[in-house]
Design an enzyme around this catalytic site. Structure first.
Site, PDB file in Angstrom:
ATOM      1  N   MET A  28       0.872  -1.188   0.000  1.00 37.82           N
ATOM      2  CA  MET A  28       0.000   0.000   0.000  1.00 37.82           C
ATOM      3  C   MET A  28       0.901   1.229   0.000  1.00 37.82           C
ATOM      4  O   MET A  28       1.633   1.478   0.975  1.00 37.82           O
ATOM      5  CB  MET A  28      -0.931   0.005   1.216  1.00 37.82           C
ATOM      6  CG  MET A  28      -2.051  -1.015   1.112  1.00 37.82           C
ATOM      7  SD  MET A  28      -3.261  -0.897   2.459  1.00 37.82           S
ATOM      8  CE  MET A  28      -2.405  -1.730   3.784  1.00 37.82           C
ATOM      9  N   ALA A  29       0.821   1.979  -1.097  1.00 39.95           N
ATOM     10  CA  ALA A  29       1.659   3.175  -1.255  1.00 39.95           C
ATOM     11  C   ALA A  29       1.407   4.137  -0.098  1.00 39.95           C
ATOM     12  O   ALA A  29       0.257   4.388   0.270  1.00 39.95           O
ATOM     13  CB  ALA A  29       1.340   3.850  -2.589  1.00 39.95           C
ATOM     14  N   GLN A  86       7.467  -4.637  -4.234  1.00 43.26           N
ATOM     15  CA  GLN A  86       6.613  -4.578  -5.418  1.00 43.26           C
ATOM     16  C   GLN A  86       7.167  -3.561  -6.409  1.00 43.26           C
ATOM     17  O   GLN A  86       7.443  -2.415  -6.058  1.00 43.26           O
ATOM     18  CB  GLN A  86       5.181  -4.187  -5.069  1.00 43.26           C
ATOM     19  CG  GLN A  86       4.299  -4.280  -6.317  1.00 43.26           C
ATOM     20  CD  GLN A  86       2.886  -3.823  -6.113  1.00 43.26           C
ATOM     21  OE1 GLN A  86       2.641  -2.687  -5.717  1.00 43.26           O
ATOM     22  NE2 GLN A  86       1.933  -4.692  -6.413  1.00 43.26           N
ATOM     23  N   CYS A 117      -3.068  -1.295 -10.347  1.00 45.88           N
ATOM     24  CA  CYS A 117      -3.299   0.088  -9.943  1.00 45.88           C
ATOM     25  C   CYS A 117      -4.416   0.730 -10.781  1.00 45.88           C
ATOM     26  O   CYS A 117      -4.365   0.723 -12.006  1.00 45.88           O
ATOM     27  CB  CYS A 117      -2.008   0.891 -10.082  1.00 45.88           C
ATOM     28  SG  CYS A 117      -2.196   2.588  -9.538  1.00 45.88           S
ATOM     29  N   LYS A 159       0.475  -9.138  -9.224  1.00 42.79           N
ATOM     30  CA  LYS A 159      -0.770  -8.817  -8.524  1.00 42.79           C
ATOM     31  C   LYS A 159      -1.647  -8.043  -9.496  1.00 42.79           C
ATOM     32  O   LYS A 159      -1.169  -7.103 -10.144  1.00 42.79           O
ATOM     33  CB  LYS A 159      -0.456  -7.985  -7.284  1.00 42.79           C
ATOM     34  CG  LYS A 159      -1.662  -7.528  -6.486  1.00 42.79           C
ATOM     35  CD  LYS A 159      -1.225  -7.038  -5.113  1.00 42.79           C
ATOM     36  CE  LYS A 159      -2.358  -6.450  -4.306  1.00 42.79           C
ATOM     37  NZ  LYS A 159      -2.775  -5.111  -4.765  1.00 42.79           N
TER      38      LYS A 159
END
Ligand SMILES: Cc1cc2nc3c(=O)[nH]c(=O)nc-3n(C[C@H](O)[C@H](O)[C@H](O)COP(=O)(O)O)c2cc1C
Length: 388
Positions: A28-29, A86, A117, A159
């Site tokens: 999670m950015a 990632q 994304c 992902k």
């Protein structure tokens, strides 16, 4: 075809990497930095479990060009024995080079590639969740990453989401392509790009993917409690689960997950005093990794998640969300009532971003006209850090 197991599998094997608990902290950015990964990891290890804790997304081009912001994100905590990162990328050459750098210079043990994304400025360029539409290009990127990581025996996973929208599903093809390219697993978030974070994750699609491929599938979407994770494994046959928003302000979810997968009773809910101690630990780790000023600033965004459902007053919440030092944080946390019980009404309910579906997914001109895209390597942005 793989048969769906009916009981949770012990541990998770991704090529050369094995962890005892089949649980992955979702990248999670802006959230899953070294401090937060350590917090979750401490929680899980305290209960005898161990999972995979993925670093925030970094861009391949940013890494290859040694972009300062990118390199600052590539920090690991000393407790992280399995370094997992990632990568974002749209150009097979950059992705291959970045994978090589991660293995050779950063001792990374697992690389995940982001093809999920939904952020418009990413999909506009054909990246993230838009990319799997170009099956040929997806295969080229995966092959480059797998080829670069193979000499180091580092597994590569991808992902992704179900597709761009319900009329343009990509996940089953992506699973086949990942398998053919030599990926160690594929993680599926059961939403389309156009859904963003709205609605409910489609676990049936996750089950379909399990039946479609022979490589392990990791299921993602709407795991709010440890019991949801067990239910997902049971319903879909996934090899492991990927947990994102459910642990926002609740790093102890990893303790519960360790317990649940070990077949034990989930521990009791924390009081506000125990939550405050966890907030202090989180802030302290952020300050250790980033310095006090930046660490406290980073901590601010977590305050409302930690206090969700508790009676803490508006003034105190506002002050906490402006905290500037650990001393200041201690003074404010001391004002909370340590005996207040955990707000049980928040259990099992969504947290973090939800939003509404997109009327239209922003894509490059003519994107949907060609579903292969081999050789049409897309220009890659060095400074993309939005993730999602
Ligand atoms: C703040 C935030 C940042 C995210 N950043 C990334 C990212 O960098 N890479 C990625 O693959 N997914 C990212 N995601 C998506 C999550 O990894 C996950 O797929 C999604 O939240 C669904 O899982 P959940 O229902 O458990 O939250 C992000 C999600 C949130 C809420």
């Amino acid at each position: 075809m793989s048969a769906a197991p009916t009981t949770p599998a012990p541990g998770l094997n991704l090529g050369s990497v094995r962890v005892d608990t089949p649980v992955v902290l979702a990248p999670m950015a802006g959230i899953t930095n070294a401090a937060y990964r350590r917090l979750c990891l401490e929680s899980m290890r305290a209960h005898g479990g161990d999972g995979l804790f993925v670093c925030e997304m970094i861009t391949s081009r940013g890494l290859v060009e040694r972009d300062e912001t990118t390199l600052k994100m590539l920090v690991f905590d000393e407790l992280e024995t399995v370094r997992s990162v990632q990568l974002y990328g749209t150009d097979p050459v950059y992705v291959g080079k970045a994978a090589e750098i991660l293995c050779a210079e950063y001792g990374v043990a697992h690389i995940d590639l982001n093809f999920g994304c939904p952020v418009p400025k990413v999909t506009r360029k054909g990246g993230g969740g838009a990319l799997p539409w170009k099956r040929g290009l997806l295969g080229e990127i995966l092959e480059q990453a797998v080829g670069a990581a193979a000499p180091y025996d580092v597994p590569v996973t991808m992902k992704t989401r179900k597709g761009i929208d319900d009329d343009h599903l990509t996940y089953l093809d992506a699973g086949r392509i990942a398998q053919e390219a030599g990926c160690a697993a594929i993680a599926l978030h059961g939403r389309t790009v156009s859904q963003a974070y709205s609605g409910e994750a489609d676990w049936d699609a996750i089950g379909n993917l399990v039946a479609h491929v022979d490589i392990p599938v990791l299921g993602n979407g709407d795991i709010w409690e440890a019991s949801d994770a067990l239910r997902m494994v049971e319903q879909t046959g996934v090899a492991g689960v990927v947990v994102g928003r459910g642990c926002l302000g609740r790093p102890w979810l990893f303790r519960d997950l360790a317990a649940a997968f070990a077949g034990e009773q989930v521990a009791t809910l924390p009081t506000l005093g125990e939550v405050a101690a966890m907030m202090r630990r989180h802030a302290e780790l952020l300050c250790e990794h980033m310095g006090e000023e930046r660490g406290c600033k980073e901590f601010r965004k977590h305050v409302s998640w930690y206090l969700k459902g508790f009676a803490a007053g508006g003034d105190l919440r506002r002050s906490l969300a402006l905290v500037e030092s650990l001393d200041g944080l201690d003074r404010l946390l001391a004002e909370l009532d340590p005996t207040e019980p955990f707000p049980a009404q928040t259990l099992g309910t969504p947290r973090g971003r939800q939003g509404s579906p997109r009327a239209r997914v922003v894509l490059p001109e003519g994107w949907l006209d060609d579903a292969d895209g081999s050789g049409s390597w897309l220009p890659e942005d060095a400074g993309e850090h939005s993730g999602g």
